[in-house]
Design a protein around this motif. Sequence first.
Motif, PDB file in Angstrom:
ATOM      1  N   ALA A 191      17.790  -2.384   9.670  1.00  0.00           N
ATOM      2  CA  ALA A 191      19.072  -1.769   9.338  1.00  0.00           C
ATOM      3  C   ALA A 191      19.959  -2.829   8.677  1.00  0.00           C
ATOM      4  O   ALA A 191      19.437  -3.730   8.011  1.00  0.00           O
ATOM      5  N   GLY A 192      21.257  -2.733   8.890  1.00  0.00           N
ATOM      6  CA  GLY A 192      22.198  -3.623   8.205  1.00  0.00           C
ATOM      7  C   GLY A 192      21.916  -5.115   8.359  1.00  0.00           C
ATOM      8  O   GLY A 192      22.022  -5.869   7.388  1.00  0.00           O
ATOM      9  N   ASP A 193      21.536  -5.549   9.553  1.00  0.00           N
ATOM     10  CA  ASP A 193      21.281  -6.991   9.759  1.00  0.00           C
ATOM     11  C   ASP A 193      20.127  -7.462   8.897  1.00  0.00           C
ATOM     12  O   ASP A 193      20.152  -8.560   8.339  1.00  0.00           O
ATOM     13  N   ARG A 194      19.085  -6.641   8.823  1.00  0.00           N
ATOM     14  CA  ARG A 194      17.915  -7.024   8.015  1.00  0.00           C
ATOM     15  C   ARG A 194      18.304  -7.125   6.539  1.00  0.00           C
ATOM     16  O   ARG A 194      17.879  -8.034   5.824  1.00  0.00           O
ATOM     17  N   ILE A 195      19.158  -6.185   6.114  1.00  0.00           N
ATOM     18  CA  ILE A 195      19.623  -6.206   4.724  1.00  0.00           C
ATOM     19  C   ILE A 195      20.369  -7.522   4.446  1.00  0.00           C
ATOM     20  O   ILE A 195      20.125  -8.194   3.450  1.00  0.00           O
ATOM     21  N   ASP A 196      21.236  -7.928   5.386  1.00  0.00           N
ATOM     22  CA  ASP A 196      21.972  -9.194   5.221  1.00  0.00           C
ATOM     23  C   ASP A 196      21.007 -10.381   5.132  1.00  0.00           C
ATOM     24  O   ASP A 196      21.181 -11.301   4.335  1.00  0.00           O
ATOM     25  N   GLU A 197      19.992 -10.334   5.981  1.00  0.00           N
ATOM     26  CA  GLU A 197      19.016 -11.424   6.030  1.00  0.00           C
ATOM     27  C   GLU A 197      18.246 -11.514   4.703  1.00  0.00           C
ATOM     28  O   GLU A 197      18.049 -12.607   4.168  1.00  0.00           O
ATOM     29  N   VAL A 198      17.861 -10.358   4.181  1.00  0.00           N
ATOM     30  CA  VAL A 198      17.135 -10.332   2.905  1.00  0.00           C
ATOM     31  C   VAL A 198      18.032 -10.862   1.789  1.00  0.00           C
ATOM     32  O   VAL A 198      17.591 -11.612   0.924  1.00  0.00           O
ATOM     33  N   ILE A 199      19.325 -10.508   1.844  1.00  0.00           N
ATOM     34  CA  ILE A 199      20.250 -11.003   0.820  1.00  0.00           C
ATOM     35  C   ILE A 199      20.368 -12.523   0.909  1.00  0.00           C
ATOM     36  O   ILE A 199      20.266 -13.222  -0.092  1.00  0.00           O
ATOM     37  N   SER A 200      20.500 -13.062   2.124  1.00  0.00           N
ATOM     38  CA  SER A 200      20.666 -14.522   2.177  1.00  0.00           C
ATOM     39  C   SER A 200      19.372 -15.248   1.810  1.00  0.00           C
ATOM     40  O   SER A 200      19.423 -16.304   1.173  1.00  0.00           O
ATOM     41  N   ASN A 201      18.214 -14.649   2.119  1.00  0.00           N
ATOM     42  CA  ASN A 201      16.947 -15.270   1.667  1.00  0.00           C
ATOM     43  C   ASN A 201      16.843 -15.266   0.147  1.00  0.00           C
ATOM     44  O   ASN A 201      16.379 -16.231  -0.459  1.00  0.00           O
ATOM     45  N   HIS A 202      17.289 -14.170  -0.443  1.00  0.00           N
ATOM     46  CA  HIS A 202      17.246 -14.064  -1.903  1.00  0.00           C
ATOM     47  C   HIS A 202      18.142 -15.121  -2.548  1.00  0.00           C
ATOM     48  O   HIS A 202      17.745 -15.807  -3.484  1.00  0.00           O
ATOM     49  N   ILE A 203      19.359 -15.274  -2.021  1.00  0.00           N
ATOM     50  CA  ILE A 203      20.306 -16.240  -2.601  1.00  0.00           C
ATOM     51  C   ILE A 203      19.753 -17.669  -2.464  1.00  0.00           C
ATOM     52  O   ILE A 203      19.905 -18.501  -3.351  1.00  0.00           O
ATOM     53  N   ARG A 204      19.069 -17.902  -1.340  1.00  0.00           N
ATOM     54  CA  ARG A 204      18.499 -19.243  -1.146  1.00  0.00           C
ATOM     55  C   ARG A 204      17.357 -19.497  -2.127  1.00  0.00           C
ATOM     56  O   ARG A 204      17.306 -20.515  -2.782  1.00  0.00           O
ATOM     57  N   SER A 205      16.461 -18.513  -2.253  1.00  0.00           N
ATOM     58  CA  SER A 205      15.294 -18.801  -3.096  1.00  0.00           C
ATOM     59  C   SER A 205      15.606 -18.700  -4.598  1.00  0.00           C
ATOM     60  O   SER A 205      15.092 -19.474  -5.381  1.00  0.00           O
ATOM     61  N   HIS A 207      18.862 -18.814  -6.064  1.00  0.00           N
ATOM     62  CA  HIS A 207      20.019 -19.585  -6.535  1.00  0.00           C
ATOM     63  C   HIS A 207      20.102 -20.960  -5.865  1.00  0.00           C
ATOM     64  O   HIS A 207      21.023 -21.713  -6.148  1.00  0.00           O
ATOM     65  N   GLY A 208      19.181 -21.254  -4.956  1.00  0.00           N
ATOM     66  CA  GLY A 208      19.219 -22.543  -4.278  1.00  0.00           C
ATOM     67  C   GLY A 208      20.500 -22.741  -3.482  1.00  0.00           C
ATOM     68  O   GLY A 208      21.047 -23.840  -3.401  1.00  0.00           O
ATOM     69  N   LEU A 209      21.021 -21.660  -2.925  1.00  0.00           N
ATOM     70  CA  LEU A 209      22.287 -21.741  -2.208  1.00  0.00           C
ATOM     71  C   LEU A 209      22.128 -21.190  -0.796  1.00  0.00           C
ATOM     72  O   LEU A 209      21.558 -20.123  -0.596  1.00  0.00           O
ATOM     73  N   LEU A 210      22.637 -21.932   0.183  1.00  0.00           N
ATOM     74  CA  LEU A 210      22.611 -21.428   1.561  1.00  0.00           C
ATOM     75  C   LEU A 210      23.926 -20.722   1.844  1.00  0.00           C
ATOM     76  O   LEU A 210      24.992 -21.291   1.626  1.00  0.00           O
ATOM     77  N   VAL A 211      23.849 -19.477   2.289  1.00  0.00           N
ATOM     78  CA  VAL A 211      25.083 -18.765   2.656  1.00  0.00           C
ATOM     79  C   VAL A 211      24.974 -18.297   4.100  1.00  0.00           C
ATOM     80  O   VAL A 211      23.884 -18.053   4.611  1.00  0.00           O
ATOM     81  N   GLY A 212      26.120 -18.174   4.752  1.00  0.00           N
ATOM     82  CA  GLY A 212      26.137 -17.714   6.153  1.00  0.00           C
ATOM     83  C   GLY A 212      26.054 -16.195   6.229  1.00  0.00           C
ATOM     84  O   GLY A 212      26.111 -15.500   5.205  1.00  0.00           O
ATOM     85  N   ASP A 213      25.946 -15.691   7.480  1.00  0.00           N
ATOM     86  CA  ASP A 213      25.831 -14.240   7.701  1.00  0.00           C
ATOM     87  C   ASP A 213      27.028 -13.466   7.139  1.00  0.00           C
ATOM     88  O   ASP A 213      26.874 -12.377   6.597  1.00  0.00           O
TER      89      ASP A 213
END
Length: 348
Positions: A191-205, A207-213
């Motif tokens: 649900a929503g948490d998984r979506i957030d997690e997928v977004i932050s994994n995408h930004i990391r891989s 854009h090379g950027l670490l973002v918080g929840d």
Amino acid sequence: MLRKLLSYFASDIAIDLGTANTIVYVKGKGVILNEPSMVALGVDRNGLSKRIIAVGHEAKIMLGKTPGQIEVIRPMKDGVIADFTVTEQMIKYFIKKVGSQKKLFSIPPTIVICVPCGSTQVERRAIKDSALAAGARKVELIEEAMAAALGADLPVSSASASMVVDIGGGTTEVGVISLGGLVYANSIRIAGDRIDEVISNHIRSKHGLLVGDTTAEDIKKQIGSAHPNADVGDMTIRGRSTFQGLPRETVVTSQEIREALKDTLEQIIAAIRQALEETPPELSADLIENGITLTGGGALLRGLDVLLIQETGLKVLVANEPLLCVAKGCGLALDFLTENKLYLSRIR
Ligand SMILES: Nc1ncnc2c1ncn2[C@@H]1O[C@H](COP(=O)(O)OP(=O)(O)O)[C@@H](O)[C@H]1O
Ligand SMILES: [Mg+2]
């Protein structure tokens, strides 16, 4: 007799104990508390004893920004009680807060709480015990999908079936309701948490950027999209570069977020397809008429309704105030307690 008298004087309450938000509804008053299901704990120097520092909004503000001695936890993560003691404290805190706000509970209240349909008897018992320990006179549990359907004003007692999909933080609940009962219920932990997690994994891989929840959730709310027709441009975000370790900015687009979310949304679609396949044929026919109703915060993801129309060929509606449906439904269930309706009967 005494029980009847008590229930007349007590302000009975309904609690949507969500993985992301806890909402409290008081009979005759409506929603009177809506706070994140979060608790900030202070850890002493040797990491042993923990005490509660903040709950709800105050705890959420601290998320991702805490020094070593403070941790912010979500005791209901994944739709079940991950931490019994902290959940109990959280429920107590919220009940006390609504009680002291309005001086409501001189008589202990009856409480209706929703539970995910995938939760085990042990988990249900734990929720019930928490509420009893928090001062309830009596606790009734209602399945989340049923509460969502009641709160979304679906014709639950009619013989014509309707489908509800509640997308919260930790779980997506799919239910088919007919004649006041759940004919089919399923819960997946996507649900929503998984979506957030997928977004932050995408930004990391990408854009090379670490973002918080919190940033990942902001991206989802501001430019998240499930369908090309719903894309809304781009957004500048800030985080820490994985390469230099320094703060940096980058621009992300709605389109790339949509592409990153494709597989996750596909899993939600699969759960809906399975529900459609397992619904008895007579009731399937009703679903053509009544369609699918979306509730929970996840229903607000841009273009999700369009995607689901495309994938299922059915009508899809987003309920009014989707974030409040479950709480309102639990509130409506309070009225049925005295009428002995079916809604609560499957869960003991
Ligand atoms: N506008 C929005 N777009 C997409 N997701 C949203 C939006 N608003 C809230 N959400 C998400 O909805 C979820 C919370 O929904 P809620 O129904 O309160 O969950 P729960 O019942 O598990 O507490 C969170 O994951 C949150 O990020
Ligand atoms: Mg919910």
